[in-house]
Design a protein around this motif. Structure first.
Motif, PDB file in Angstrom:
ATOM      1  N   LEU A 255       3.663  -8.060  -0.621  1.00 22.62           N
ATOM      2  CA  LEU A 255       4.914  -8.807  -0.505  1.00 22.62           C
ATOM      3  C   LEU A 255       5.529  -8.591   0.880  1.00 22.62           C
ATOM      4  O   LEU A 255       6.061  -9.520   1.490  1.00 22.62           O
ATOM      5  CB  LEU A 255       5.884  -8.339  -1.607  1.00 22.62           C
ATOM      6  CG  LEU A 255       7.239  -9.045  -1.666  1.00 22.62           C
ATOM      7  CD1 LEU A 255       7.055 -10.546  -1.935  1.00 22.62           C
ATOM      8  CD2 LEU A 255       8.117  -8.439  -2.765  1.00 22.62           C
ATOM      9  N   LYS A 256       5.408  -7.374   1.368  1.00 22.36           N
ATOM     10  CA  LYS A 256       5.987  -7.060   2.675  1.00 22.36           C
ATOM     11  C   LYS A 256       5.299  -7.836   3.781  1.00 22.36           C
ATOM     12  O   LYS A 256       5.945  -8.276   4.746  1.00 22.36           O
ATOM     13  CB  LYS A 256       5.822  -5.542   2.916  1.00 22.36           C
ATOM     14  CG  LYS A 256       6.574  -5.007   4.103  1.00 22.36           C
ATOM     15  CD  LYS A 256       8.090  -5.049   3.875  1.00 22.36           C
ATOM     16  CE  LYS A 256       8.821  -4.486   5.102  1.00 22.36           C
ATOM     17  NZ  LYS A 256      10.283  -4.732   4.969  1.00 22.36           N
TER      18      LYS A 256
ATOM     19  N   VAL B  31       1.122  -0.568  -7.553  1.00 25.99           N
ATOM     20  CA  VAL B  31       2.450  -1.063  -7.195  1.00 25.99           C
ATOM     21  C   VAL B  31       2.664  -1.016  -5.689  1.00 25.99           C
ATOM     22  O   VAL B  31       3.277  -1.907  -5.084  1.00 25.99           O
ATOM     23  CB  VAL B  31       3.559  -0.281  -7.945  1.00 25.99           C
ATOM     24  CG1 VAL B  31       3.624   1.159  -7.495  1.00 25.99           C
ATOM     25  CG2 VAL B  31       4.907  -0.958  -7.775  1.00 25.99           C
ATOM     26  N   LYS B  32       2.105   0.018  -5.068  1.00 23.77           N
ATOM     27  CA  LYS B  32       2.244   0.090  -3.612  1.00 23.77           C
ATOM     28  C   LYS B  32       1.487  -1.044  -2.941  1.00 23.77           C
ATOM     29  O   LYS B  32       1.968  -1.652  -1.970  1.00 23.77           O
ATOM     30  CB  LYS B  32       1.704   1.429  -3.112  1.00 23.77           C
ATOM     31  CG  LYS B  32       2.644   2.593  -3.418  1.00 23.77           C
ATOM     32  CD  LYS B  32       2.050   3.903  -2.918  1.00 23.77           C
ATOM     33  CE  LYS B  32       3.002   5.060  -3.222  1.00 23.77           C
ATOM     34  NZ  LYS B  32       2.397   6.347  -2.907  1.00 23.77           N
TER      35      LYS B  32
ATOM     36  N   ASP C  40       6.943  -1.942 -12.767  1.00 28.45           N
ATOM     37  CA  ASP C  40       5.951  -0.867 -12.720  1.00 28.45           C
ATOM     38  C   ASP C  40       6.432   0.325 -13.542  1.00 28.45           C
ATOM     39  O   ASP C  40       5.644   0.970 -14.247  1.00 28.45           O
ATOM     40  CB  ASP C  40       5.733  -0.447 -11.260  1.00 28.45           C
ATOM     41  CG  ASP C  40       4.693   0.647 -11.145  1.00 28.45           C
ATOM     42  OD1 ASP C  40       3.507   0.370 -11.410  1.00 28.45           O
ATOM     43  OD2 ASP C  40       5.068   1.789 -10.825  1.00 28.45           O
TER      44      ASP C  40
ATOM     45  N   ILE D 227       9.573  -5.681  -8.884  1.00 26.42           N
ATOM     46  CA  ILE D 227       8.174  -5.223  -9.034  1.00 26.42           C
ATOM     47  C   ILE D 227       8.148  -3.747  -9.393  1.00 26.42           C
ATOM     48  O   ILE D 227       7.417  -3.291 -10.273  1.00 26.42           O
ATOM     49  CB  ILE D 227       7.393  -5.481  -7.723  1.00 26.42           C
ATOM     50  CG1 ILE D 227       7.138  -6.985  -7.541  1.00 26.42           C
ATOM     51  CG2 ILE D 227       6.055  -4.724  -7.729  1.00 26.42           C
ATOM     52  CD1 ILE D 227       6.568  -7.357  -6.188  1.00 26.42           C
ATOM     53  N   ARG D 228       8.972  -2.965  -8.717  1.00 31.84           N
ATOM     54  CA  ARG D 228       9.020  -1.531  -8.978  1.00 31.84           C
ATOM     55  C   ARG D 228       9.591  -1.253 -10.372  1.00 31.84           C
ATOM     56  O   ARG D 228       9.142  -0.330 -11.075  1.00 31.84           O
ATOM     57  CB  ARG D 228       9.856  -0.822  -7.911  1.00 31.84           C
ATOM     58  CG  ARG D 228       9.210  -0.899  -6.530  1.00 31.84           C
ATOM     59  CD  ARG D 228      10.074  -0.255  -5.448  1.00 31.84           C
ATOM     60  NE  ARG D 228       9.561  -0.576  -4.133  1.00 31.84           N
ATOM     61  CZ  ARG D 228       8.556   0.072  -3.550  1.00 31.84           C
ATOM     62  NH1 ARG D 228       7.972   1.074  -4.175  1.00 31.84           N
ATOM     63  NH2 ARG D 228       8.134  -0.285  -2.350  1.00 31.84           N
TER      64      ARG D 228
ATOM     65  N   LEU E 223       1.990 -12.517  -8.752  1.00 29.77           N
ATOM     66  CA  LEU E 223       2.968 -11.785  -9.539  1.00 29.77           C
ATOM     67  C   LEU E 223       3.179 -12.317 -10.952  1.00 29.77           C
ATOM     68  O   LEU E 223       3.691 -11.586 -11.816  1.00 29.77           O
ATOM     69  CB  LEU E 223       4.324 -11.780  -8.812  1.00 29.77           C
ATOM     70  CG  LEU E 223       4.328 -11.116  -7.445  1.00 29.77           C
ATOM     71  CD1 LEU E 223       5.730 -11.161  -6.837  1.00 29.77           C
ATOM     72  CD2 LEU E 223       3.885  -9.665  -7.565  1.00 29.77           C
TER      73      LEU E 223
ATOM     74  N   ASP F 174      10.958  -7.223  -4.671  1.00 27.62           N
ATOM     75  CA  ASP F 174      10.316  -5.904  -4.522  1.00 27.62           C
ATOM     76  C   ASP F 174      10.905  -4.915  -5.518  1.00 27.62           C
ATOM     77  O   ASP F 174      10.192  -4.126  -6.158  1.00 27.62           O
ATOM     78  CB  ASP F 174      10.535  -5.435  -3.082  1.00 27.62           C
ATOM     79  CG  ASP F 174       9.921  -4.070  -2.834  1.00 27.62           C
ATOM     80  OD1 ASP F 174      10.626  -3.063  -3.085  1.00 27.62           O
ATOM     81  OD2 ASP F 174       8.744  -4.002  -2.444  1.00 27.62           O
ATOM     82  N   GLU F 175      12.228  -5.026  -5.636  1.00 25.37           N
ATOM     83  CA  GLU F 175      12.904  -4.123  -6.577  1.00 25.37           C
ATOM     84  C   GLU F 175      12.456  -4.393  -8.011  1.00 25.37           C
ATOM     85  O   GLU F 175      12.231  -3.462  -8.803  1.00 25.37           O
ATOM     86  CB  GLU F 175      14.413  -4.350  -6.434  1.00 25.37           C
ATOM     87  CG  GLU F 175      15.242  -3.213  -6.960  1.00 25.37           C
ATOM     88  CD  GLU F 175      16.713  -3.451  -6.666  1.00 25.37           C
ATOM     89  OE1 GLU F 175      17.491  -3.357  -7.610  1.00 25.37           O
ATOM     90  OE2 GLU F 175      17.055  -3.762  -5.491  1.00 25.37           O
TER      91      GLU F 175
ATOM     92  N   CYS G  75       3.574  -4.219  -3.445  1.00 21.52           N
ATOM     93  CA  CYS G  75       4.742  -4.255  -2.571  1.00 21.52           C
ATOM     94  C   CYS G  75       4.334  -4.486  -1.111  1.00 21.52           C
ATOM     95  O   CYS G  75       5.022  -5.174  -0.345  1.00 21.52           O
ATOM     96  CB  CYS G  75       5.542  -2.960  -2.701  1.00 21.52           C
ATOM     97  SG  CYS G  75       6.350  -2.804  -4.306  1.00 21.52           S
TER      98      CYS G  75
ATOM     99  N   ALA H 144      13.378  -8.952  -1.008  1.00 25.23           N
ATOM    100  CA  ALA H 144      13.798  -7.561  -1.223  1.00 25.23           C
ATOM    101  C   ALA H 144      14.157  -7.339  -2.694  1.00 25.23           C
ATOM    102  O   ALA H 144      13.818  -6.300  -3.289  1.00 25.23           O
ATOM    103  CB  ALA H 144      14.983  -7.240  -0.330  1.00 25.23           C
TER     104      ALA H 144
END
Lengths: 278, 705
Positions: free
Chosen positions: A207-208, A200-201, A233, A229-230, A179, A226-227, A204, A223
């Motif tokens: 990360l998941k 981005v998917k 993006d 990252i989006r 990242l 993740d937010e 994520c 979490a």
């Protein structure tokens, strides 16, 4: 007094029809002159040069606030439709064939580059703006670097916090490996231009997949990561799309002036070497 | 969960200045300063850090503006001086905004293009740079080899002189035209019309013809009456919308476009382009083209009637075209074989042959004394002077006798006399005596062994209005001088005392003729003496007899039909002067020998087949066959070679060349053939088959390059 507003579909139909009529009229006249052994090259050449000069005037008009020579939007419409007609005239002028001489090849490339970049600009200015409004938060282009930095700093702060709270480096290792570069600079330009969300998917999802190795505290931080990252993006998307909206003119306008110079010299040359009666 | 990135509020939201020329140098790093750079691109970081503290009561307060970050943490010094804390940002190098960068790029690229163009146009490679492409294969020799200097000036006057000349040429009038040519067409013509005899006066006119002649041709063309002036196709309607180009603006480049590659068809032309000018229009060769019968046909120069030869001499089974015709080296044209191969089999046989003997049979009476009443006491053989007229060649030689001319002219131009001038004999004994003296002088001149050629040449030169040393005159004089042998034989038989008479001696006026003593075999070839009419004759020795060929050629060249009334039956008024008289003498002499209308002695032998054309003031005899291709004039063209394969039988040319039947109307027959039928051609030359456009069969230039 406000100018009457014409519905966009009606305006496009009207402009397109007029352009088509102009193309057909010029084509018929060219064909007629050609069949009648009258000059067609000078006729279409001068018409094309005048059209190019008119098209270039739009750039000048945007710099002028006075005198009031119609609205810029009106100029843009004229620019678009005259530009489309000029492509047809160019094809007729060049005789539906590839150029051969060095000078004419360069002139051909300049016109083709200018027209192609103009068509590209027309396409992206008509298709990209709606995309910008449909996707997450709308962002002003000039603010993107600052927001990107803020997102990066927040992400780095979260990583530091995860190490403090969980005393493990699972998240920080992942950040360092996957990242750090993502948050540092704009990424995935072509994916964003073509509306692809695959990167981005994937990120994520990566990360998941770490969740099984994370404790609850880390999961909460993940979490939030993740937010971010989006959010990054979305910033990259706006950077790519808005940058493209601005960037195509970096090709179109310089080519236009090069084209004008070549076209003027071309006009001089053909008159010099015509050799027939004037 | 959506993470809002932007905060709103005048303190929370940064104030962006996208329309300013410069942006903070830290903007890309995401931490631009609040105030941004100056208009000229100066960094304001230091100014943002310092302030002018204000005093409220006894305390000094930081005066830094909110825009620059607000009051500093430390506040002013106790004495009210700014503490100069570290600026929020280090000093940066402001960057140009998007728009300004685009402007710089535009200027830079325009400058580079301008510099590039200047370099290319000012350098020695300028003409190679501006050349729009390769020339066609036919002109490729004009292009210089790589590395050689350009030779654009071969075709472009703009390329003459310095390399910058062509820039100036765009702003000046095209080079002065001459010979009706405009601009650089002069350069084209310099190579394409160099052959001698080419008419350069109307090269730039439509069809390279005199516009007046073209108009007459168009108006008289029978096809014009059959065609509609209205456009027959959509293309023609389109072309008519613009109209034909200005004839004064026609140049070679109007139709011929160069620099389009080696394989470009430089002479290609659409049918519609042809019919822009042609007032009579039709849709295509297969739709509306006039029948060929209406088109003037080509003359080969040899009169030959295929119909009569076919019917009378050969018939269907023996009429073999290859007997007389052979294809040229390229197969374009069917040439006529030489006389010896094509005609001699029938037409060059002996005098007594039953067929084809006319060449030898028709001899010419060269010399014969005319029957006339001379004065008493004049030496003149009344019994043997039996000619009804003075023979043409003798008239010509008499006209060349300056002493005889007054009498000769006097009685031939006596309009009260009966008969046709130059064709009757004097009834006045005085004039007859003078004529008799002239003829006796002529006999002496012609029989003089050493002087005959010179005397004949002198007489011919005067009569033909040329010089005695004219090679053709000298040659004819030498040929005619061979007459001295038969004429001497004739003279020693029927005019024995002519020399004595000329010397003034007394002669026997009642002399009796001697018995002929000569052996005809001793006379030169072609000459013979006929005791029956007391004449000296010449008959062709073979085809292309040199004497007759030269005699007719010389007379044809010097005949002047304009010296006589256009109506052959009209009375001839007295000539204005000797020159006109002599012109009439030689013209009538030529007609008497060659013209069918005048019963010319040599018509059947020569001119019956070798046709006669009026050229300038005189005539020309077509001794050789004019080939069909390439023609020097005319609009039609035909290449036999590719058509031979369609013949139904080998060498059966009648697939296209249909021999006229007995019942065919004479007006529809030429050379024994009926007109070609367009449907014969149209069977193959049709859309999607063989080409059927105008230039397949027609030339544009009457006067071709």
């Amino acid at each position: 007094m406000a100018e009457p507003v014409i519905a966009i579909t009606k305006r496009r139909a009207l402009g397109g029809s007029l352009a088509l009529v102009a193309i057909v009229a010029i084509g018929v006249l060219m064909l007629s002159r050609g069949l009648a052994l009258r000059d067609t090259a000078f006729f279409s050449g001068w018409l094309l040069l005048l059209m190019c000069l008119f098209l270039a005037l739009y750039n000048l008009r945007k710099k002028l606030t006075y005198p009031p020579l119609m609205r810029s939007a009106t100029w843009l419409q004229l620019h678009v439709y005259v530009g489309l007609v000029s492509i047809a005239v160019f094809v007729m002028h060049s005789g539906f064939k590839w150029p051969t001489g060095a000078f004419e090849t360069l002139l051909w490339l300049f016109y083709t580059g200018t027209a192609a970049s103009g068509l590209l600009g027309l396409y992206i200015t008509r298709t990209f703006p709606p995309f910008l409004t449909r996707r997450d938060e709308e962002i002003i282009f000039e603010r993107i670097p600052r927001l990107r930095r803020e997102v990066r700093e927040q992400a780095e702060a979260l990583i530091v916090e995860s190490v403090k709270q969980a005393d493990t480096t699972t998240l920080s290792d992942f950040y360092a490996k996957s990242l750090a570069t993502y948050f540092a600079t704009p990424r995935n330009y072509w994916h964003h231009v073509f509306e692809s969300r695959v990167p981005v998917k994937r990120m994520c999802a990566d990360l998941k997949r770490l969740d099984r190795y994370l404790c609850d505290k880390e999961k909460a931080i993940a979490a939030q990561l993740d937010e971010l990252i989006r959010a990054k993006d979305n910033l990259d998307y706006h950077w790519a799309v808005q940058g493209t909206l601005k960037g195509w003119l970096f090709i179109h306008i310089p080519l236009t002036y090069g084209l004008l110079l070549f076209a003027v010299v071309h006009a001089v040359l053909v008159h010099a070497f015509d050799g027939s009666v004037s | 969960m959506r993470h809002p990135l932007q905060q709103t509020g005048y303190k929370d939201s940064a104030y962006e200045r996208p329309n300013q020329k410069y942006q903070c140098g830290w903007a890309e790093d995401g931490r631009p300063c609040r105030a941004g750079p100056t208009r000229k691109g100066g960094c304001t970081a230091a100014a943002q850090a310092s302030c002018t503290p204000r005093k409220e009561g006894d305390r000094w307060h930081c005066g830094r503006l909110e825009a620059f970050g607000g009051a500093c943490e430390h506040g002013p010094m106790p004495d009210g001086a700014c503490c100069h804390p570290e600026p929020e940002h280090q000093v940066c190098q402001p960057r140009l905004c998007h728009r300004a960068r685009r402007g710089r790029l535009t200027l830079l690229s325009a400058g580079l293009v301008l510099a590039f163009l200047t370099m290319m146009l000012a350098g020695p490679w300028s003409l190679a740079f501006v050349s729009p492409g390769k020339l066609t294969a036919a002109h490729s020799a004009i292009e210089p080899a790589p590395g050689d200097a350009n030779n654009c000036s071969a075709c472009h006057s703009a390329a003459d002189g310095s390399s910058a000349n062509f820039l100036a040429a765009a702003f000046r009038d095209p080079p002065a035209s001459h010979e009706g040519m405009a601009g650089d067409s002069t350069k084209c013509v310099a190579c394409h019309f160099t052959a001698a005899g080419r008419d350069r006066a109307h090269l730039m006119a439509a069809h390279s013809m005199d516009p007046a002649q073209l108009k007459l041709l168009a108006e008289s063309h029978p096809a014009a009456k059959l065609l509609s002036a209205a456009p027959a196709t959509g293309d023609q309607a389109l072309a008519a919308f613009t109209g034909a180009p200005d004839p004064a603006a026609l140049a070679c480049s109007t139709c011929h476009h160069e620099h389009r590659g080696r394989d470009f068809a430089l002479t290609a032309m659409s049918d519609t382009s042809c019919q822009v000018c042609h007032s009579g229009r039709f849709a295509s060769f297969n739709d509306g083209h006039p029948e060929f019968g209406l088109v003037p046909r080509h003359r080969s120069g040899i009169a030959f009637n295929h119909q009569t030869h076919y019917e009378a001499n050969f018939g269907d089974t023996k009429f073999d075209c290859t007997r007389c015709h052979v294809a040229d080296a390229k197969g374009f044209s069917m040439l006529v074989k030489p006389f010896e191969q094509a005609c001699a089999g029938c037409h060059n046989q002996g005098r007594d042959d039953h067929h084809g003997d006319e060449i030898k049979k028709n001899s010419m009476i060269v010399f014969q004394l005319p029957e006339m009443e001379v004065a008493e006491g004049v030496y003149w053989p009344k019994d043997t002077a039996v000619g009804e007229r003075i023979k043409p060649l003798v008239r010509l030689l008499l006209a060349g006798d300056e002493k005889a001319r007054p009498a000769f002219k006097a009685f031939t131009e006596d309009l009260d006399a009966a008969g046709v001038p130059l064709d009757w004999l004097p009834k006045d004994p005085k004039l007859a005596t003078q004529l008799a003296a002239a003829m006796k002088r002529l006999v002496l001149d012609l029989t003089d062994p050493s002087e005959a050629p010179t005397r004949i040449a002198e007489r011919l030169a005067i009569a033909l209005d040329t010089k005695p040393d004219d090679p053709r005159v000298v040659k004819l004089a030498e040929q005619l001088a061979t007459m001295q042998f038969p004429l001497t034989a004739w003279q020693t038989t029927w005019l024995k005392q002519v020399a004595a008479d000329a010397d003034g001696k007394k002669v026997d006026l009642d002399e009796k003729p001697e018995e002929p003593k000569w052996d005809p075999a001793d006379l030169p070839a072609g000459w013979y003496v006929d005791p029956a009419d007391v004449s000296v004759n010449y008959g062709p020795t073979a085809h292309a007899d040199p004497l007759l060929h030269n005699l007719l050629d010389l007379l044809a060249a010097h005949a002047d039909p304009t010296s006589l009334p256009s109506d052959p039956k009209a009375e001839i008024p007295p000539s204005k002067n000797d020159a006109e008289f002599l012109a009439r003498v030689r013209t009538i002499a030529f007609q008497d020998l060659a013209s069918k209308d005048f019963g010319g002695a040599l018509y059947a032998s020569c001119v019956r087949c070798h046709t006669l054309d009026k050229v300038g003031a005189g005539y020309r005899i077509n001794w050789t066959v004019v080939g069909r291709y390439p023609l020097t004039t005319g609009f039609g063209k035909f290449n036999h070679s590719p058509h031979m394969s369609i013949l139904t039988e080998p060498d059966n040319c009648r697939h296209c060349h249909e021999i006229a039947g007995k019942d065919a109307a004479p007006a529809s027959v030429q050379h024994g053939f009926v007109a070609h039928r367009s449907e014969t051609c149209a069977a193959c030359h049709a859309p999607d088959k063989a080409p059927n456009n105008c230039v397949t069969c027609h030339f544009y230039h009457m006067n071709r390059p």
